[in-house]
Design an enzyme around this catalytic site. Sequence first.
Site, mmCIF file in Angstrom:
data_model
loop_
_atom_site.group_PDB
_atom_site.id
_atom_site.type_symbol
_atom_site.label_atom_id
_atom_site.label_comp_id
_atom_site.label_asym_id
_atom_site.label_seq_id
_atom_site.Cartn_x
_atom_site.Cartn_y
_atom_site.Cartn_z
ATOM 1 N N TYR A 4 0.854 -1.186 0.000
ATOM 2 C CA TYR A 4 0.000 0.000 0.000
ATOM 3 C C TYR A 4 0.889 1.234 0.000
ATOM 4 O O TYR A 4 1.819 1.338 0.808
ATOM 5 C CB TYR A 4 -0.890 0.004 1.243
ATOM 6 C CG TYR A 4 -1.770 1.233 1.365
ATOM 7 C CD1 TYR A 4 -2.789 1.477 0.450
ATOM 8 C CD2 TYR A 4 -1.583 2.151 2.399
ATOM 9 C CE1 TYR A 4 -3.595 2.600 0.566
ATOM 10 C CE2 TYR A 4 -2.394 3.272 2.521
ATOM 11 C CZ TYR A 4 -3.398 3.493 1.595
ATOM 12 O OH TYR A 4 -4.197 4.598 1.709
ATOM 13 N N ASP B 75 9.269 2.849 -0.102
ATOM 14 C CA ASP B 75 8.210 3.505 0.655
ATOM 15 C C ASP B 75 8.394 3.117 2.115
ATOM 16 O O ASP B 75 8.022 2.019 2.542
ATOM 17 C CB ASP B 75 6.840 3.063 0.128
ATOM 18 C CG ASP B 75 5.700 3.708 0.907
ATOM 19 O OD1 ASP B 75 5.977 4.356 1.940
ATOM 20 O OD2 ASP B 75 4.538 3.555 0.491
ATOM 21 N N LYS C 70 4.065 9.371 8.701
ATOM 22 C CA LYS C 70 3.725 8.806 10.006
ATOM 23 C C LYS C 70 4.628 9.334 11.134
ATOM 24 O O LYS C 70 4.389 10.428 11.614
ATOM 25 C CB LYS C 70 3.682 7.279 9.911
ATOM 26 C CG LYS C 70 2.565 6.870 8.932
ATOM 27 C CD LYS C 70 2.121 5.432 8.960
ATOM 28 C CE LYS C 70 0.827 5.303 8.151
ATOM 29 N NZ LYS C 70 0.818 4.320 7.100
HETATM 30 C C1 LIG Z 1 0.267 4.831 5.690
HETATM 31 C C2 LIG Z 1 1.056 4.550 4.485
HETATM 32 C C3 LIG Z 1 0.999 5.397 3.357
HETATM 33 C C4 LIG Z 1 0.035 6.539 3.234
HETATM 34 O O1 LIG Z 1 0.241 7.526 4.171
HETATM 35 P P1 LIG Z 1 -0.968 8.553 4.496
HETATM 36 O O2 LIG Z 1 -0.352 9.534 5.433
HETATM 37 O O3 LIG Z 1 -2.054 7.720 5.095
HETATM 38 O O4 LIG Z 1 -1.384 9.155 3.199
HETATM 39 C C5 LIG Z 1 1.859 5.138 2.304
HETATM 40 N N1 LIG Z 1 2.708 4.099 2.352
HETATM 41 C C6 LIG Z 1 2.778 3.255 3.398
HETATM 42 C C7 LIG Z 1 3.771 2.162 3.407
HETATM 43 C C8 LIG Z 1 1.943 3.453 4.499
HETATM 44 O O5 LIG Z 1 1.999 2.589 5.527
#
Ligand SMILES: *Cc1c(COP(=O)(O)O)cnc(C)c1O
Length: 434
Positions: free
Chosen positions: A151, A246, A274
Amino acid sequence: MDSQPASHTRQRSADLFARAQQLIPGGVNSPVRAFRSVGGAPFFTQRAEGAHLHTSDGDDLIDFVCTWGPAIHGHNDPDVRAAIAQALENGTSFGTPNPYEVEMAELIIELVPSVEKVRMCNSGTEATMSAIRLARGYTGRDKIIKFAGCYHGHVDSLLVKAGSGALTLGNPDSAGIPASFAAETIVLDYNDADTLRATFAQQGADIAAIIVEPYPANCGLILPDAGYLELLRELCTAHKSVLIFDEVMTGFRVALGGVQERVGITPDLTAMGKIIGGGLPVGAFGGKAEIMNQLAPLGPVYQAGTLSGNPLAMAAGIAALKKLKETNPYPLFETMGRTMRAALLDVAKAKGFPLQVPQVGSMFALFFSEQPVRNNEDATSSQTQHFNTLFKYALDHGVYLPPSAYETCFICTAHNGRDIEQAAEILAAGIRSI
Ligand SMILES: *Cc1c(COP(=O)(O)O)cnc(C)c1O
């Protein structure tokens, strides 16, 4: 140990949720909060402190969601709160550069091995979206590779086989995304080296980037086979494609420098989020200066944000990162994570029950399956109804697990030995009850 009244009606939450559903689609501002996957109605949180959520119904829950990752120091951490309060004295947004942005950039560049230059944005989604655009602008190519179950936020071209939220809703591809966008995205299975090699052999000259959660953590938690992440690096280098890690979830979580520090691999770009917001909305992306210099105003790739580098968010994030640097909680996280893993595996073994508990430091997940989980298909073929039963048992007994079988559980520095012991006992009893 059982301090919680057995399952009671969560009346305040039920009333709030009824109102919310009239006003907000599904009653929530982010779909997984709706508990659709585990069933039942969500609870509302009134207040959170340390490792505990205090719900609108008066329940005290040991929290393993930790606001989906950001709360690595627990909720309402006094140092983060003090930093926000101090920044607040000077105003909430200026629309000009502010000194916090420079300090934040210095910290990220110091801590994340591959980052030479960094730009702040407002969410993880913005970070991955911008990193993809930058990779395309830099290479002059359109195609990207992503992996099933990873994701990367709700970016159009990345919302294809995209893990937890999409998986638990049962519609992995969102409506509203033109087929032509999705056609630029090649989706492969994680840990499948042969298909990856073959794809580069055929289409390498068209591939702008690989984007990967180096430890996929949005379909439970999956760990790379030996040599797999190294192969991604090799292929990207050989074909002049951009390797994007990511690390929105794993950054500052599995080590100060994220997965890239643990495995010693240097991606070209890294998406972050985060933890770097200290609980306020933040994202960031950074990497090789040569690539980052393609961004406006230096280069032709446009990217912007009215509230990017917001002083309150920067102050909170700086406090959170500094505290990680000063306290080095990672060895303790490993101990707590292993304790939890061992307790869960012991009870499953005693019951003769198939359970996998992948764990890295403060991250762990439960898969009710016979075999270790190596990819999205393995993850989705685990017994999610067992997880759902455990989720309900845990919630009724004072432990909040993520409301989906495809999420990762988080330990924070505010979880003490007693929280872990108590939660492990409740989860063990929950597994016995299945
Ligand atoms: C949470 C998450 C996102 C998206 O971040 P948001 O602040 O919710 O837009 C993207 N990549 C990973 C791996 C994530 O865990």
